[in-house]
Design an enzyme around this catalytic site. Structure first.
Site: not given
Ligand code: ADP
Length: 397
Positions: A7, A14, A91, A180, A212, A241, A284, A334, A336, A385
């Site tokens: 990716n 990555k 990707r 996605h 995203g 965004r 975050d 979603g 966590n 993915e």
């Molecule tokens: P991307 O792949 O689009 O960069 P991710 O799917 O890794 O993003 O999601 C990142 C986001 O997930 C972070 O901005 C964070 O807010 C949220 N996140 C990760 N771990 C946790 C957690 N334990 N609790 C709440 N939010 C979390």
């Protein structure tokens, strides 16, 4: 066969090396700050210590060379030689209307991805750089392009057309594409599998909530709508965004603040969403949830606004599909974030969902969070993915 999944971003790369038989990740890593001061490779072989190599990495070709060296290193490597890599799966962000599935990369595919760069000027050229770097360093190894937009190509016209003069579609292919797709495809398939059902018989809403974020409606195995549009800016609020907004705001702020369209675009992509709405607190969700739990009103409002929009999309997709069997949460938030999931789930009672709130606190696991007798099954399905790209790559060989 071992498949190298790549990716590639404009200054990052990555990777994961996946054994397609066992579907195990043999090693994964990240090359950061390519062509910028302070570049480094972080390589994590399965079952061994992580290695960090800080050195000058001037371009993606050097990055790929270093990845191959790390994978074949006598100490922290996981394979003996390059010949143990059977294929590379890339990707690729934008496949436009040209690609509705993954393809083996040849000269004409490269030309098409180049042509589609006008729709994804930040992403497609970076993806191509990764493809060229692999061609140079791994001659003869088959390469596959897996497009983020492909799964959404089944959307009907009524879902993908904007209410704009038709000539813009004809001239520039301005329409909704969605992103996605690899994740929406993987998660909807996996959700059906977990329930022992066939995706073809189900109406599924996938909420991919990461940095995203997008939602899709998957009816009888096909995507019929999704929240992102021509670019990933449409739809939900995201980390930085804006998502959907009145298009007239663009000009209004440009005029008031004396901004150029390019500057405004940066604000909408990098300084808006939950970062902007929380008055710069954080993009975050861990920070936002902590702040809200500690009584920070603006953080609570941001989480409420974010979750409300997710719920509105779920509602509209239940209407679009004339029903919903499964709602699946995935990606960082979603999988966590209790703070987001519990807020969204408060709206789902209307669809007949009976939620076990304790289960929403579990992190990062495949889990059904509704109780028996619930009219709709709400679940968490961690996305993967890279595995989906490896599977599609293997299927093409
Ligand atoms: P991307 O792949 O689009 O960069 P991710 O799917 O890794 O993003 O999601 C990142 C986001 O997930 C972070 O901005 C964070 O807010 C949220 N996140 C990760 N771990 C946790 C957690 N334990 N609790 C709440 N939010 C979390």
């Amino acid at each position: 066969m071992n498949i190298l999944v790549i990716n590639c971003g404009s200054s990052s790369l990555k990777y994961q090396l996946i054994d397609s038989e066992s579907e195990k990740v043999l090693a994964k890593g990240l090359v950061e700050r390519i062509g910028i001061d302070g570049s480094e490779l972080t390589h994590t072989p399965a079952g061994k210590d992580k290695v960090e190599i800080k050195t000058d990495i001037p371009d993606h070709s050097v990055a790929v060379k270093m990845v191959i060296e790390a994978l074949t290193d006598p100490v922290h490597g996981v394979i003996k030689s390059l010949s143990e890599i059977g294929a590379v799966g890339h990707r690729v962000v934008h496949g436009g209307e040209k690609f509705n599935k993954a393809v083996i990369i040849d000269e004409s595919v490269i030309k098409d991805i180049e042509e589609l760069s006008s729709l994804a000027p930040l992403h497609n050229p970076a993806n191509l750089t990764g493809i060229h770097a692999c061609e140079k360093n791994m001659p003869g190894v088959p390469q596959v392009a897996v497009f983020d937009t492909a799964f959404h190509q089944t959307m009907p016209r009524k879902a993908y057309m904007y209410g704009l003069p038709y000539e813009y579609y004809e001239k520039y292919k301005i329409r909704r594409y969605g992103f996605h797709g690899t994740s929406h495809d993987y998660v909807s398939k996996r959700a059906a599998e977990i329930l022992g059902k066939d995706r073809k018989d189900l109406k599924i809403i996938v909420c991919h909530l990461g940095n995203g974020a997008s939602i899709s409606a998957v009816k009888n195995g096909e995507c019929i709508d999704t929240s992102m549009g021509l670019t990933p800016l449409e739809g939900l609020f995201m980390g930085t965004r804006s998502g959907d907004m009145d298009p007239a705001i663009f000009d209004f702020i440009c005029e008031k603040e004396g901004l150029t369209p390019a500057e405004m675009n940066t604000i909408l992509n990098k300084k808006s969403g939950v970062l902007g709405l929380s008055n710069g607190l954080s993009s975050d969700f861990r920070d936002l949830c902590d702040a809200a739990d500690n009584g920070n009103d603006i953080a609570a409002m941001t989480l409420d606004a974010y979750s409300y929009r997710v719920a509105k999309y779920i509602g509209s997709y239940a209407m679009a599909m004339q029903g919903v069997d499964i709602i699946a949460f995935t990606a960082g938030i979603g999988e966590n974030s209790y703070g987001v999931k519990t807020r969204v789930c408060k709206y789902l009672g209307y669809l007949g969902a009976i939620i076990d709130d304790e289960k929403l606190k579990v992190r990062g696991e495949e889990l059904i969070v509704t109780e028996p007798g619930s009219k709709v099954t709400v679940m968490v399905v961690p996305t993967n993915e890279e595995l989906a790209i490896a599977r599609q790559t293997l299927a093409l060989l």
